[in-house]
Design a protein around this motif. Structure first.
Motif, PDB file in Angstrom:
ATOM      1  N   GLY A 146      -8.914   5.484  -6.327  1.00 57.27           N
ATOM      2  CA  GLY A 146      -8.002   5.199  -5.228  1.00 57.27           C
ATOM      3  C   GLY A 146      -8.615   4.418  -4.085  1.00 57.27           C
ATOM      4  N   VAL A 147      -9.930   4.156  -4.154  1.00 60.31           N
ATOM      5  CA  VAL A 147     -10.606   3.407  -3.101  1.00 60.31           C
ATOM      6  C   VAL A 147     -11.075   2.078  -3.686  1.00 60.31           C
ATOM      7  CG1 VAL A 147     -12.527   3.346  -1.467  1.00 60.31           C
ATOM      8  CG2 VAL A 147     -11.342   5.506  -1.916  1.00 60.31           C
ATOM      9  N   GLU A 148     -10.595   0.992  -3.101  1.00 62.35           N
ATOM     10  CA  GLU A 148     -10.941  -0.354  -3.551  1.00 62.35           C
ATOM     11  C   GLU A 148     -11.953  -0.950  -2.576  1.00 62.35           C
ATOM     12  OE1 GLU A 148      -8.643  -4.656  -4.104  1.00 62.35           O
ATOM     13  OE2 GLU A 148      -7.507  -2.879  -3.530  1.00 62.35           O
ATOM     14  N   LEU A 208     -10.440  -0.413   1.020  1.00 63.39           N
ATOM     15  CA  LEU A 208      -9.026  -0.066   1.095  1.00 63.39           C
ATOM     16  C   LEU A 208      -8.789   1.278   0.424  1.00 63.39           C
ATOM     17  CD1 LEU A 208      -9.321  -3.313   0.685  1.00 63.39           C
ATOM     18  CD2 LEU A 208      -6.862  -3.186   0.761  1.00 63.39           C
ATOM     19  N   ASN A 209      -8.138   2.161   1.123  1.00 61.44           N
ATOM     20  CA  ASN A 209      -7.789   3.470   0.602  1.00 61.44           C
ATOM     21  C   ASN A 209      -6.340   3.408   0.135  1.00 61.44           C
ATOM     22  OD1 ASN A 209      -7.300   6.137   0.055  1.00 61.44           O
ATOM     23  ND2 ASN A 209      -7.649   6.861   2.126  1.00 61.44           N
ATOM     24  N   HIS A 210      -6.124   3.496  -1.159  1.00 63.72           N
ATOM     25  CA  HIS A 210      -4.781   3.422  -1.725  1.00 63.72           C
ATOM     26  C   HIS A 210      -4.191   4.807  -1.956  1.00 63.72           C
ATOM     27  CE1 HIS A 210      -4.999  -0.905  -2.352  1.00 63.72           C
ATOM     28  NE2 HIS A 210      -6.210  -0.738  -2.846  1.00 63.72           N
ATOM     29  N   THR A 211      -4.773   5.826  -1.355  1.00 70.50           N
ATOM     30  CA  THR A 211      -4.263   7.189  -1.513  1.00 70.50           C
ATOM     31  C   THR A 211      -3.646   7.661  -0.196  1.00 70.50           C
ATOM     32  OG1 THR A 211      -6.219   8.437  -0.782  1.00 70.50           O
ATOM     33  CG2 THR A 211      -6.235   7.603  -3.055  1.00 70.50           C
ATOM     34  N   ALA A 212      -3.020   8.820  -0.229  1.00 71.34           N
ATOM     35  CA  ALA A 212      -2.452   9.412   0.970  1.00 71.34           C
ATOM     36  C   ALA A 212      -3.455  10.355   1.647  1.00 71.34           C
ATOM     37  CB  ALA A 212      -1.174  10.178   0.626  1.00 71.34           C
ATOM     38  N   ARG A 231     -10.395   9.298   2.758  1.00 68.59           N
ATOM     39  CA  ARG A 231     -11.502   9.008   1.832  1.00 68.59           C
ATOM     40  C   ARG A 231     -12.620   8.341   2.623  1.00 68.59           C
ATOM     41  NH1 ARG A 231     -10.157  11.780  -2.622  1.00 68.59           N
ATOM     42  NH2 ARG A 231      -8.279  11.030  -3.580  1.00 68.59           N
TER      43      ARG A 231
END
Length: 90
Positions: free
Chosen positions: A61-63, A78-82, A85
Motif C-alpha cells: 500500500g506504500v508506493e 505515497l500511502n494508498h491505504t486509509a 504508514r
C-alpha cells in the motif's frame, strides 16, 4: 517471436497468461488477468532485475519512487491505504 512463459491451467483459458515479445533492444509483455499474486510478483521481479530498473521495497500500500537530476534527488512516498504508514528506507 512471442514466447509464453506462463499458461493458464484452466481449460476455459486455453491462451497464454503472459507473453513476451522482443522489440528493439527491449521486451514487451502482455499480462492477462486472473494471475496469482505470487506469479505477478515473480514476473515483476524478473523484469526489474533484468532491466536494472530502480525498485524500492516498501510495505503493501506504500508506493515509493525517486526522481531527479545529477544535482538533486526527490523522493515521492505515497500511502494508498486509509491507515498511517511510515517509510524509513531513504
Amino acid at each position: 517471436m512471442a514466447r509464453a512463459p506462463h499458461r493458464y491451467d484452466d481449460s476455459f483459458f486455453a491462451e497464454a497468461a503472459v507473453t513476451r515479445n522482443a522489440f528493439g533492444e527491449g521486451d514487451v509483455y502482455y499480462i492477462g488477468g486472473g494471475l496469482a499474486e505470487d506469479v505477478l510478483k515473480a514476473l515483476a521481479s524478473t523484469i526489474v532485475n533484468k532491466r536494472k530498473i530502480c525498485h524500492i521495497e516498501s510495505e503493501p500500500g506504500v508506493e515509493v519512487y525517486r526522481r531527479g537530476t545529477e544535482e538533486k534527488q526527490y523522493w515521492f512516498v505515497l500511502n494508498h491505504t486509509a491507515e498511517n504508514r511510515m517509510f524509513l528506507g531513504m
